[in-house]
Write a protein that holds these residues in place. Sequence first.
Motif, PDB file in Angstrom:
ATOM      1  N   PRO A 111       0.799  -1.239   0.000  1.00 26.87           N
ATOM      2  CA  PRO A 111       0.000   0.000   0.000  1.00 26.87           C
ATOM      3  C   PRO A 111       0.826   1.281   0.000  1.00 26.87           C
ATOM      4  N   VAL A 112       1.855   1.364   0.816  1.00 30.15           N
ATOM      5  CA  VAL A 112       2.634   2.606   0.895  1.00 30.15           C
ATOM      6  C   VAL A 112       3.369   2.858  -0.417  1.00 30.15           C
ATOM      7  N   GLY A 113       4.038   1.841  -0.937  1.00 26.80           N
ATOM      8  CA  GLY A 113       4.766   1.999  -2.196  1.00 26.80           C
ATOM      9  C   GLY A 113       3.849   2.313  -3.357  1.00 26.80           C
ATOM     10  N   ALA A 114       2.715   1.631  -3.428  1.00 36.77           N
ATOM     11  CA  ALA A 114       1.781   1.865  -4.526  1.00 36.77           C
ATOM     12  C   ALA A 114       1.204   3.270  -4.477  1.00 36.77           C
ATOM     13  N   ILE A 115       0.830   3.731  -3.300  1.00 37.93           N
ATOM     14  CA  ILE A 115       0.279   5.086  -3.178  1.00 37.93           C
ATOM     15  C   ILE A 115       1.346   6.122  -3.499  1.00 37.93           C
ATOM     16  N   LEU A 116       2.572   5.894  -3.048  1.00 38.28           N
ATOM     17  CA  LEU A 116       3.661   6.828  -3.352  1.00 38.28           C
ATOM     18  C   LEU A 116       3.883   6.932  -4.857  1.00 38.28           C
ATOM     19  N   ILE A 117       3.901   5.813  -5.544  1.00 40.31           N
ATOM     20  CA  ILE A 117       4.106   5.822  -6.995  1.00 40.31           C
ATOM     21  C   ILE A 117       2.927   6.482  -7.703  1.00 40.31           C
ATOM     22  N   MET A 118       1.706   6.270  -7.219  1.00 36.75           N
ATOM     23  CA  MET A 118       0.543   6.927  -7.828  1.00 36.75           C
ATOM     24  C   MET A 118       0.617   8.441  -7.654  1.00 36.75           C
ATOM     25  N   VAL A 119       1.072   8.902  -6.495  1.00 38.94           N
ATOM     26  CA  VAL A 119       1.209  10.345  -6.269  1.00 38.94           C
ATOM     27  C   VAL A 119       2.285  10.921  -7.185  1.00 38.94           C
ATOM     28  N   VAL A 120       3.416  10.228  -7.291  1.00 41.92           N
ATOM     29  CA  VAL A 120       4.491  10.695  -8.183  1.00 41.92           C
ATOM     30  C   VAL A 120       4.001  10.720  -9.630  1.00 41.92           C
ATOM     31  N   ALA A 121       3.253   9.716 -10.034  1.00 38.49           N
ATOM     32  CA  ALA A 121       2.706   9.690 -11.398  1.00 38.49           C
ATOM     33  C   ALA A 121       1.777  10.871 -11.627  1.00 38.49           C
ATOM     34  N   ALA A 122       0.964  11.204 -10.638  1.00 41.12           N
ATOM     35  CA  ALA A 122       0.062  12.351 -10.773  1.00 41.12           C
ATOM     36  C   ALA A 122       0.844  13.651 -10.891  1.00 41.12           C
ATOM     37  N   VAL A 123       1.921  13.804 -10.121  1.00 42.18           N
ATOM     38  CA  VAL A 123       2.755  15.006 -10.203  1.00 42.18           C
ATOM     39  C   VAL A 123       3.420  15.100 -11.570  1.00 42.18           C
ATOM     40  N   VAL A 124       3.916  13.973 -12.076  1.00 39.70           N
ATOM     41  CA  VAL A 124       4.541  13.956 -13.405  1.00 39.70           C
ATOM     42  C   VAL A 124       3.523  14.373 -14.465  1.00 39.70           C
ATOM     43  N   ILE A 125       2.343  13.790 -14.415  1.00 42.43           N
ATOM     44  CA  ILE A 125       1.317  14.111 -15.416  1.00 42.43           C
ATOM     45  C   ILE A 125       0.948  15.585 -15.343  1.00 42.43           C
ATOM     46  N   TRP A 126       0.685  16.088 -14.144  1.00 42.37           N
ATOM     47  CA  TRP A 126       0.283  17.486 -14.000  1.00 42.37           C
ATOM     48  C   TRP A 126       1.378  18.426 -14.494  1.00 42.37           C
ATOM     49  N   THR A 127       2.617  18.177 -14.087  1.00 41.80           N
ATOM     50  CA  THR A 127       3.724  19.053 -14.482  1.00 41.80           C
ATOM     51  C   THR A 127       3.917  19.058 -15.990  1.00 41.80           C
ATOM     52  N   VAL A 128       3.887  17.897 -16.601  1.00 38.24           N
ATOM     53  CA  VAL A 128       4.132  17.815 -18.043  1.00 38.24           C
ATOM     54  C   VAL A 128       2.975  18.421 -18.831  1.00 38.24           C
ATOM     55  N   VAL A 129       1.743  18.196 -18.392  1.00 37.14           N
ATOM     56  CA  VAL A 129       0.596  18.739 -19.128  1.00 37.14           C
ATOM     57  C   VAL A 129       0.522  20.254 -18.995  1.00 37.14           C
ATOM     58  N   VAL A 130       0.699  20.752 -17.796  1.00 39.44           N
ATOM     59  CA  VAL A 130       0.505  22.185 -17.559  1.00 39.44           C
ATOM     60  C   VAL A 130       1.739  23.004 -17.926  1.00 39.44           C
ATOM     61  N   HIS A 131       2.936  22.490 -17.627  1.00 43.27           N
ATOM     62  CA  HIS A 131       4.154  23.289 -17.812  1.00 43.27           C
ATOM     63  C   HIS A 131       5.191  22.598 -18.683  1.00 43.27           C
ATOM     64  N   GLY A 132       4.801  21.607 -19.464  1.00 37.05           N
ATOM     65  CA  GLY A 132       5.753  20.840 -20.263  1.00 37.05           C
ATOM     66  C   GLY A 132       6.496  21.647 -21.310  1.00 37.05           C
ATOM     67  N   ASP A 133       5.915  22.753 -21.748  1.00 36.08           N
ATOM     68  CA  ASP A 133       6.566  23.543 -22.795  1.00 36.08           C
ATOM     69  C   ASP A 133       7.615  24.505 -22.214  1.00 36.08           C
ATOM     70  N   ALA A 134       7.870  24.458 -20.926  1.00 40.33           N
ATOM     71  CA  ALA A 134       8.853  25.364 -20.303  1.00 40.33           C
ATOM     72  C   ALA A 134      10.269  25.071 -20.786  1.00 40.33           C
ATOM     73  N   THR A 135      10.531  23.889 -21.292  1.00 35.53           N
ATOM     74  CA  THR A 135      11.881  23.577 -21.765  1.00 35.53           C
ATOM     75  C   THR A 135      12.069  23.837 -23.248  1.00 35.53           C
ATOM     76  N   ARG A 136      11.000  24.200 -23.940  1.00 36.72           N
ATOM     77  CA  ARG A 136      11.130  24.477 -25.377  1.00 36.72           C
ATOM     78  C   ARG A 136      11.839  25.786 -25.589  1.00 36.72           C
ATOM     79  N   VAL A 137      12.767  25.812 -26.524  1.00 32.86           N
ATOM     80  CA  VAL A 137      13.516  27.037 -26.841  1.00 32.86           C
ATOM     81  C   VAL A 137      12.946  27.680 -28.070  1.00 32.86           C
TER      82      VAL A 137
END
Length: 137
Positions: A111-137
């Motif tokens: 349970p702890v590992g699975a929930i931690l990975i789900m939270v990290v996955a949610a952070v990755v998805i949110w960051t890439v969707v909302v701010h993913g173009d921040a690295t484009r030059v």
Amino acid sequence: MGEGLQEGRARRASGWFGMVVGVGVLLIVLGVWNALDGLTALFAGGFVVADAERVVALDVAAWGWVLLAIGVVEVIAGIALFIGAGWARVVAVLVAGLNGIVQLAFLAAYPVGAILIMVVAAVVIWTVVVHGDATRV
């Protein structure tokens, strides 16, 4: 041409540039971890049953190939996020979403590992969707 370069520098100066690069590093680390887990599963072989009520028998060798493939894709996508590749953002969201969904199967066993990975996955998805173009030059 000078304006485009200044816009690129302004985007890089934002705080989200570091977050997107951090997500890229996180994807690379997760990819290496998954690849190592996959190789370990391939060499170990056999089946695993954590608990007859919680986890169904799992073919370790087949799961090893899946983890190895996902790991390689994660490493490539993580590296490509550094240069702002559009396809890398799509792949990062898909792999993180898949990883989050797969963790539902392991929620009862780890349970702890699975929930931690789900939270990290949610952070990755949110960051890439909302701010993913921040690295484009």
